[in-house]
Scaffold this active site. Structure first.
Site, PDB file in Angstrom:
ATOM      1  N   GLU A  38      45.722 -21.492  19.396  1.00 56.55           N
ATOM      2  CA  GLU A  38      44.289 -21.832  19.424  1.00 56.55           C
ATOM      3  C   GLU A  38      44.076 -23.324  19.681  1.00 56.55           C
ATOM      4  OE1 GLU A  38      42.227 -18.412  16.773  1.00 56.55           O
ATOM      5  OE2 GLU A  38      42.938 -20.137  15.625  1.00 56.55           O
ATOM      6  N   ASP A  95      43.673 -10.444  13.593  1.00 57.47           N
ATOM      7  CA  ASP A  95      43.208 -11.576  12.780  1.00 57.47           C
ATOM      8  C   ASP A  95      42.423 -11.109  11.558  1.00 57.47           C
ATOM      9  OD1 ASP A  95      42.777 -14.148  12.016  1.00 57.47           O
ATOM     10  OD2 ASP A  95      41.173 -14.539  13.441  1.00 57.47           O
ATOM     11  N   GLU A 115      36.800 -13.770   5.501  1.00 62.17           N
ATOM     12  CA  GLU A 115      36.203 -14.177   6.774  1.00 62.17           C
ATOM     13  C   GLU A 115      35.549 -13.024   7.514  1.00 62.17           C
ATOM     14  OE1 GLU A 115      39.040 -16.083   9.347  1.00 62.17           O
ATOM     15  OE2 GLU A 115      37.703 -16.058  11.087  1.00 62.17           O
ATOM     16  N   ARG A 155      36.378 -21.526   7.022  1.00 62.05           N
ATOM     17  CA  ARG A 155      36.264 -20.144   6.515  1.00 62.05           C
ATOM     18  C   ARG A 155      36.160 -20.112   4.995  1.00 62.05           C
ATOM     19  NH1 ARG A 155      34.566 -18.492  11.277  1.00 62.05           N
ATOM     20  NH2 ARG A 155      36.076 -18.863  12.916  1.00 62.05           N
TER      21      ARG A 155
END
Lengths: 714, 714
Positions: free
Chosen positions: B308, B382, B410, B185
């Site tokens: 994740e 997020d 991002e 990112r």
């Protein structure tokens, strides 16, 4: 007035240094185009008083601006600007067309061709003047940079008569830059191409990239990786590429693209990429027309096909010629070229990988269109510290061949090791192929003169990224520089180029130049010695290609494993390339010389032969002793470079000085790593003693288990 | 003398500009530390004549050097340097210990704590002077930067009385930088950490990075990605990290590492990473001891576990507390902390992802060691353009919570879009959790004051790379700046910070400041409007998170697909988070307000409720009309920024001016893309007419097929 400005400049520089500005600490961003003030006595004798220009064009403006910038920096005074010579000391630039005063001189411009230039001291209307003349605007630009180089190397300007034209037509950087901003085998940060900011924004860095290239005569850039993403051919990216091409055009640089063979499938929705399928050709036709609408002087395509997993015409049982010619036919009306890479090898452990490109391409000689040029790596394997020249050079008289050098040091220490590649390039270019008897050098193959090819060229895999110093280190800049200079003239000497690079990059102090040029000239051989002496190759660790990995057998393919290349066993070491059929690919007398152990040059011995550990070398040492001696010499040479640099702090700003000093320390540590890891490995086979006073520091298992980037402290 | 130097400086600057030096074109490398000359009248009234220093230390030297550099640039004259006050106009810096003159003044330093500073106009031996005093060397350094900021914003220096201490203890940048030099990112080039050059070489850039951080009070840096490579814990990398830590230490910056939970397996050869396994704890103990031998002031670990796909304690049926506490126990004797991320979510489409972190962590409240701090993203999803604050804030009174903001954009236009995040941070920090009734703001949760926690902090995911301007754009620098300023003081206003950043980065001309601060203050809301208005979230295209993708259903997980979030259908649009249990996670009165459509703030309406297309908004428009109005307003705001910037060329150098201008053009093009793609998609469900004069340019299928980076020309 001049003197007062001189004082003011001195004050300005003192203040800049006080302010912590670039005069004190240099990041390296300015490359060899630093234009720092010349010494007083040189200035007194050579000052350029006025810059005289005629009709304007973007390229002529670039030349004038560069001269203004350069002369102001070098002499401390901006030159007067005018359109006529009114006093002594004028610099007159232009073509016969743009500048009547140049036409009136009747200069011998015919032989200069499209890109050459002439710099000559003349008299105009009774005034002493210097002219930079050419047949084209870009010739004037090249002449402007050459003139600034003359000053940068402190050449007296009084009686100049310089004429120069490039010997090769395509002088191209290959950027292995990906769509996502990473650079394959790049060790200088992210890609300089800021795709998300295009087409709206072209940064100053791109202009400075173009200036740097023009200063050394590079006239083309392939902006994306040969492992190509088809997205570079989308309409959206063509628009971005067109903006880049617009920015590069005034500097004489054409934009090229690497293309993915299967793009008609991925972008066009076709079922096939068969070069003989009319729908495939129609897709390429339409795509090429679209590109030329956006970029009228687009250079053409670079293709990596059926190589390391890339798609290609062989997927459809067509030849490389079938593929190249189809694309060439589409490009021809636009005067575009196809640069088709010859980097192919088979996945068959019974075949010597070094033989494959020859076997694949020589039968196709004469079958390629005129606007196809085969791009051949200098050696038959892959950019090793030393390889013999590829036997393709000299073996395809009816095909244009261009050289592919690697500027980025994938196998020569990457970012940090000091390895001047001028000597590597020189060695390759001066190699004699004997195609038409002695004097049939590789240089003459790739400049087209040996077999009278209209397309000729050299490509270099760029070492350029977004790092402040562009190349990851200051000395890596020399490799970009020498690549350009040798592309312009494949017969220029590596030492001469090192000398002029050092003068422009660091200092004209003779006490500085001599030891630094000496370091550079020995540096590549030092890498050969501590990595792959005596003709060894591809014993780097798998994948990253940085550290030693002679034990490395990871990976799916035999010809990606180190023992495939070094073949060390209890008897000896080296690859028998007589038996493999490789030696026979050279012309006589080379193939006769390479066939015998005694007649093979020792620096390539293990490339050509499997030689007994006890074989007696010319030095009187056994092969094993000689191998150890070379590995030790490589390390010692790096120590010598460190010692030399330690004495040279006065001529370099502290920032660049410290980088070189620290990187040499890294190189020394890693050279020891290479030496000890390789010798700890090979001694398993030789089972012979180490010469007195030497022993690897750690057992082999230590080196085998070391992760990447983790060379031990000495 | 002063005047003569002033003339010389003017000349120097004129010459620098002539030479094409940085005074003319600024790359942005100098950030907000440009120290350009102040106006004449300010200089006349505020000149600092002398810098008076006492005992030395690396940090006090850094403070003195920065003051010398800054004052020389700002006033054109280097201050005299001495160890005693001899005349009016001295600047005296130090602690009571390093500088007896400061001890003698009896200043109220007690309340400043370890890092605070005091700047005060005083009289010493009958001379007018200014002191920068603190209890620690780093406090003096912070004071030095604050003093330069006062000049940079043109504050009169005559009667100063400033005291400031940071409200949070950990003010940390999280770099998502990988071992191979890429940045997850990251939109500003490669990583600034040059691992191959370490430990031998630390570049100037690292020192300038440390200066920039110290100037805004950042005191920690996590150098590697939370998706961590275990190699960062090898002996070889610890040696490299130690050299970085040495370089950062004088600037008050501690080094932290992200750790991979399974490192004991990958590096230690263990079979398990179970936190309750004594062998696992012993491995960490030994590794932590090794780190502290190399880096005595090492900050601690950041951990992304069971998130994740990352390994974690739950792999062994242990809780996050079991994992965090084991590491915390090992770090505690060294005064290290564990920053444990709360970014977890389940792969169960029946569970609202926004509820998962709360459900997972609230039961663990009170179970964490004192040196564990939970690092919680500002919103429950997020880093969206707008989210409500995470309900974890205010729900774990017995646990230290630190904020995790994202500085890299991002989801907010990445490199090129102008989006000042000060307003986003301010909105989050000022949100009232009502944990102990009104005034229980998020700011008071994370500064530790609400529940009396000793560890408090803010982390920001860095937007820093190797690009010349560090952040990919000039305006992105403002987000680094405001993050640091708000970490120091979570209650400072976004507008005040924008004002001081503009003054230092560009100009103190009021005619420039007002419109630029206005652009900044409106910019984030513009992004919300053209991307995710009215509480929409996560409708960005899969993977790259840049362009619109409300149709995007690629990927293995339901909660990675856009329709999971927007839930558009024939009835309406939005996520019913009353039903999902999410609303109940807030304290009253919030949970009551959010439970009703009419009492929910409209800017979060669709976050909390599935609302009919025909619902009547406060404006009188239907929801559909309001949605269209917001998308259009977002585009219009970008056009307004373009128009404002077009008038401001006189106050900015051409290089930075052009970048902003061109990036605004990109943002405008891409804002239109967002607007039209989203509305072309949502109209399928709403089946209601577009307001007069508006229609997406292309059909939905056009946008769905567009590749990344390929927004159409307007």
């Amino acid at each position: 007035m001049k003197q007062r400005l001189g004082i003011a400049l001195g004050l300005a520089l003192a203040l800049m240094s006080l302010l912590g500005g670039p005069a004190r600490a240099e990041s390296g961003y300015d490359l060899w185009l630093r234009y720092q003030p010349v010494e007083e006595d040189y200035a007194a004798a050579n000052q350029v008083a006025a810059l005289v220009t005629g009709q304007r064009s973007p390229t002529l403006d670039a030349a004038a601006l560069e001269l203004k910038r350069g002369l102001t920096g070098l002499f401390g005074t901006p030159p007067a600007q005018g359109s006529a010579v009114a006093a002594d000391g004028a610099l007159v630039i232009g073509t016969s067309k743009s500048m009547p005063a140049i036409a009136a001189l009747g200069l011998p411009l015919q032989g200069l061709g499209d890109e050459g230039y002439l710099i000559r001291s003349v008299s105009i209307d009774g005034h002493k003047a210097t002219v930079i003349a050419a047949n084209s605007d870009v010739g004037v630009l090249y002449g402007a940079f050459a003139f600034l180089r003359l000053i940068g190397t402190r050449t007296p300007l009084a009686n100049l008569d310089v004429a120069s034209s490039p010997k090769t037509r395509l002088r191209v950087l290959d950027h292995w830059d990906n769509l996502n901003g990473t650079v394959e085998r790049g060790y200088a940060g992210a890609s300089i191409w800021d795709w998300p900011a295009l087409p709206e924004h072209v940064s100053r860095r791109i202009i400075d990239y173009a200036r740097a290239n023009a200063s050394i005569g590079i006239n083309g850039t392939v902006v994306n990786n040969v492992n190509a993403d088809a997205a570079f051919l989308t309409t959206e990216y063509i628009e971005k590429e067109a903006k880049l091409a617009d920015a590069l055009r005034p500097f004489g640089i054409r934009l090229y693209l690497s293309v993915r063979w299967s793009a008609p499938i991925e972008l066009g929705g076709l079922k096939s990429a068969d070069p003989l399928d009319p729908a495939v050709k129609a897709w390429w036709q339409s795509k090429v027309d679209e590109i030329y609408r956006a970029i009228p002087d687009f250079g053409g395509f670079l293709v990596k096909a059926n190589s390391e997993g890339q798609p290609g015409p062989q997927d459809y049982h067509r030849t490389h010629a079938d593929g190249a010619n189809m694309i060439a036919d589409v490009l021809a009306p636009h005067h575009g070229v196809v640069m088709w890479r010859a980097f192919v090898y088979a996945n068959d452990p019974k075949i010597d990988r070094a033989t494959t490109a020859y076997n694949e391409f020589v039968p196709l000689d004469g079958k390629f269109r005129d606007n196809v040029v085969l791009q051949v790596k200098n050696g038959p394997l892959d950019f090793q510290p030393r390889e013999p020249f590829s036997p393709l050079f000299g073996a395809m008289p009816r095909t244009s061949l261009m050289m592919e050098f690697q500027i980025t040091k994938e196998y020569l220490g990457q970012q940090t090791h000091l390895a001047y590649l001028g000597t590597l390039y020189e060695e390759a270019l001066k190699s004699d192929t004997y195609e038409h008897g002695p004097g049939s050098t590789v240089a003459r193959v790739i400049d087209g003169s040996l077999d009278h090819h209209p397309v000729s060229g050299i490509a270099g895999v760029a070492n350029i990224g977004n790092d402040p110093d562009w190349c990851g280190s200051i000395f890596n800049q020399a490799n970009w520089y020498v690549f350009g200079r040798m592309a312009w003239d494949p017969e220029i000497s590596a030492r001469a180029v090192a000398d002029e690079w050092v003068r422009q990059t660091f200092s004209n102090n003779p006490a500085f130049i001599a030891p630094v040029v000496d370091m550079m000239m020995k540096s590549r051989e030092a890498v050969v010695d501590y990595m792959t002496p005596l003709g060894l190759a591809l014993i780097m660790a798998h994948g990253h290609h940085m550290g030693p990995g002679p034990w490395d057998t990871i990976g799916p393919r035999e010809d990606w494993k180190a023992p495939y290349y070094h073949r060390a066993d209890a008897e000896g070491i080296g690859f028998d390339r007589v038996a493999s059929g490789y030696v026979a690919q050279y012309h006589a007398p080379l193939k006769d010389a390479f066939a015998g152990v005694a007649t093979t040059p020792e620096d390539l011995l293990l490339w050509f032969h499997h030689v007994s550990w006890d074989y007696r070398m010319k030095s009187g040492r056994t092969l094993w002793q000689e191998l150890v001696a070379h590995y030790r010499k490589g390390v010692d040479e790096v120590a010598a470079m460190q010692a030399a640099w330690a004495k040279l702090g006065d001529d370099v700003d502290p920032e660049r000085y410290a980088q070189v000093r620290d990187f040499l320390a890294i190189q020394h540590r890693e050279a020891i790593w290479w030496r000890d890891a390789c010798l700890a490995y090979f001694v398993q086979f030789s089972r012979r003693p180490f010469p007195e006073g030497y022993k690897p520091k750690y057992p082999l298992s230590y080196y085998e288990k070391m992760p990447y980037g983790a060379s031990p402290k000495p």
